[in-house]
Design an enzyme around this catalytic site. Structure first.
Site, PDB file in Angstrom:
ATOM      1  N   GLY A   1       0.844  -1.191   0.000  1.00 57.17           N
ATOM      2  CA  GLY A   1       0.000   0.000   0.000  1.00 57.17           C
ATOM      3  C   GLY A   1       0.877   1.237   0.000  1.00 57.17           C
ATOM      4  O   GLY A   1       1.497   1.557   1.015  1.00 57.17           O
TER       5      GLY A   1
ATOM      6  N   GLY B   1      -0.034   4.373  -0.513  1.00 57.65           N
ATOM      7  CA  GLY B   1      -0.832   5.597  -0.392  1.00 57.65           C
ATOM      8  C   GLY B   1      -0.206   6.552   0.609  1.00 57.65           C
ATOM      9  O   GLY B   1       1.016   6.535   0.829  1.00 57.65           O
TER      10      GLY B   1
ATOM     11  N   GLY C   1       1.486   4.587   3.699  1.00 61.15           N
ATOM     12  CA  GLY C   1       2.575   3.715   3.248  1.00 61.15           C
ATOM     13  C   GLY C   1       3.755   4.503   2.701  1.00 61.15           C
ATOM     14  O   GLY C   1       4.917   4.182   3.006  1.00 61.15           O
TER      15      GLY C   1
ATOM     16  N   ASP D   1       2.102  -1.837  -4.517  1.00 58.13           N
ATOM     17  CA  ASP D   1       0.730  -1.298  -4.587  1.00 58.13           C
ATOM     18  C   ASP D   1       0.095  -1.774  -5.887  1.00 58.13           C
ATOM     19  O   ASP D   1       0.775  -1.863  -6.915  1.00 58.13           O
ATOM     20  CB  ASP D   1       0.754   0.238  -4.550  1.00 58.13           C
TER      21      ASP D   1
ATOM     22  N   ARG E   1     -10.931   5.738   5.454  1.00 56.56           N
ATOM     23  CA  ARG E   1     -12.283   6.229   5.743  1.00 56.56           C
ATOM     24  C   ARG E   1     -12.472   7.642   5.202  1.00 56.56           C
ATOM     25  O   ARG E   1     -11.650   8.518   5.425  1.00 56.56           O
ATOM     26  CB  ARG E   1     -12.505   6.237   7.259  1.00 56.56           C
TER      27      ARG E   1
ATOM     28  N   ARG F   1     -18.592   2.432   8.803  1.00 52.11           N
ATOM     29  CA  ARG F   1     -17.501   1.505   9.125  1.00 52.11           C
ATOM     30  C   ARG F   1     -17.753   0.135   8.498  1.00 52.11           C
ATOM     31  O   ARG F   1     -16.840  -0.589   8.171  1.00 52.11           O
ATOM     32  CB  ARG F   1     -17.337   1.412  10.646  1.00 52.11           C
TER      33      ARG F   1
ATOM     34  N   THR G   1      -4.338  -1.196   8.154  1.00 52.43           N
ATOM     35  CA  THR G   1      -5.620  -0.997   7.476  1.00 52.43           C
ATOM     36  C   THR G   1      -6.796  -1.062   8.456  1.00 52.43           C
ATOM     37  O   THR G   1      -6.849  -1.935   9.314  1.00 52.43           O
ATOM     38  CB  THR G   1      -5.782  -2.088   6.382  1.00 52.43           C
TER      39      THR G   1
ATOM     40  N   ARG H   1      -1.726  10.635  20.308  1.00 51.28           N
ATOM     41  CA  ARG H   1      -2.713  11.725  20.267  1.00 51.28           C
ATOM     42  C   ARG H   1      -3.062  12.189  21.683  1.00 51.28           C
ATOM     43  O   ARG H   1      -3.168  13.383  21.957  1.00 51.28           O
ATOM     44  CB  ARG H   1      -3.972  11.244  19.525  1.00 51.28           C
TER      45      ARG H   1
ATOM     46  N   HIS I   1      -9.575   0.187  18.322  1.00 48.61           N
ATOM     47  CA  HIS I   1      -9.087   1.399  17.658  1.00 48.61           C
ATOM     48  C   HIS I   1     -10.269   2.083  16.951  1.00 48.61           C
ATOM     49  O   HIS I   1     -10.368   2.125  15.730  1.00 48.61           O
ATOM     50  CB  HIS I   1      -7.997   1.027  16.649  1.00 48.61           C
TER      51      HIS I   1
END
Ligand code: NAI
Length: 308
Positions: free
Chosen positions: A9, A11, A14, A34, A83, A89, A120, A152, A176
């Site tokens: 991946g 994106g 990644g 990918d 997302r 979801r 993912t 966070r 998560h």
């Protein structure tokens, strides 16, 4: 020795991870794969051009051919759909479960001794699919989610207390998603309970803000999700494996009786070293946390609905 890391991946997450790895650690090879034609190749060439800045001798390759992950010590999976604003979801699960099955098959075939780090989403369910589909020992399949949530939390605590993040001991575990467990009970500021610094209302705000942070970011970015903090959280996990650190990091692990849960994956504090998960640590939970971690059982019913 960790000689080779593959990233499936290329994106947002990644590609950022590939750059962190290339610029900060030394490997024989980083392979980026990918399905989108040319994407991994373009990303790897771009990263390779930074070689002189870091005096790196790591080989980085990008391709759409899964054979490239052969002999990997670690395979990170960021393949799938992120997302987007308004996406349920369940929709995300349907798409990414299919990707997970497909990628698991390739890992089993080409990298049977690798440690698999799943990124993912929906993280807990997708990690479980990888654990089941690869059949790897449970120390070799882990999901990155709670360590990002913990990062966070630390940032949000910093904002609230204006005290260096290094003074805090704080972490998030559980699922998560919005049902994550932000254990304010266990937060320490140089050994002191956080309640010495913040009142109940402020602590509740910190809990809520942490749980909603991912969604907050998506609401601004609209058609993509966070990538800087996620990619660096994966990097930290790989660093703990690479340096055989025995560091305690909350990761999504397959539980077999720990915390009263069996045959499902959820974020829990683990000792991470060259073997992947060296040990799952069972911390004492408050009554509220005990109830909350059981929500995982309900979450996993979704897999049954999909026949998984
Ligand atoms: P992105 O859309 O930028 O990249 C995903 C890439 O996966 C695309 O380039 C796509 O072509 C590729 N892909 C799709 N199917 C594939 C397959 N079968 N084999 C190989 N590649 C495939 O998404 P982004 O932002 O990089 O996020 C990736 C995933 O990570 C998403 O599911 C996202 O929700 C999740 N994520 C998880 C976090 C966590 O804390 N666990 C944090 C941030 C993102």
């Amino acid at each position: 020795m960790v000689n080779k890391v593959s990233i499936v991946g290329a994106g947002a997450v990644g590609s950022a991870l590939a750059f962190h790895l290339f610029s900060r650690l030394s490997f024989k090879e980083i392979a980026v794969v990918d399905v989108a034609e040319g994407l991994a190749k373009g990303v790897s060439l771009d990263i390779e051009d930074t070689r002189s800045f870091f005096d790196s001798s790591t080989q980085i390759i990008g391709t759409d051919d899964f054979c490239a992950i052969s002999n990997s010590d670690i395979v990170v999976v960021t393949a799938g759909v992120a997302r987007k604003d308004g996406m349920s979801r369940q929709d995300l699960l349907k798409i990414n479960a299919k990707v997970a099955k497909d990628v698991s098959m390739h890992i089993k075939e080409h990298a049977p001794s690798a440690i698999v780090i799943v990124v993912t989403n929906p993280l807990d369910l997708i990690t479980y699919i990888f654990a089941k589909e690869t059949g790897f020992e449970r120390n070799r399949v882990l999901g990155m989610g709670s360590s990002l949530d913990s990062a966070r939390l630390l940032n949000i605590l910093y904002e609230a207390c204006k005290v260096s993040t290094s003074c805090f001991e704080a972490f998030v575990f559980g699922l998560h998603n919005n049902d994550m467990i932000v254990s304010t009970d266990k937060i320490r500021v140089k050994g002191e309970a956080v309640s010495k610094f913040l009142n109940k209302e402020a602590i509740k705000k910190i809990q809520d803000k942490t749980a909603l942070r991912g969604g907050e970011i998506v609401s601004f970015l609209k058609n993509r999700s966070a990538s800087f903090a996620p990619s660096f959280s994966i990097f930290r996990l790989i660093e703990a494996i690479y340096e055989d650190k025995n560091e305690i990091i909350p990761v999504c692990a397959l539980l077999q009786g720990e915390y009263g849960l069996r045959n499902l994956c959820v974020g829990v504090p683990c000792v991470i070293n060259r073997k992947g998960i060296e040990k799952i640590i069972e911390i004492e939970l408050t009554e509220e946390e005990k109830q909350k971690i059981l929500i995982a059982k309900k979450e996993f019913l979704q897999l049954k609905d999909l026949g998984l």
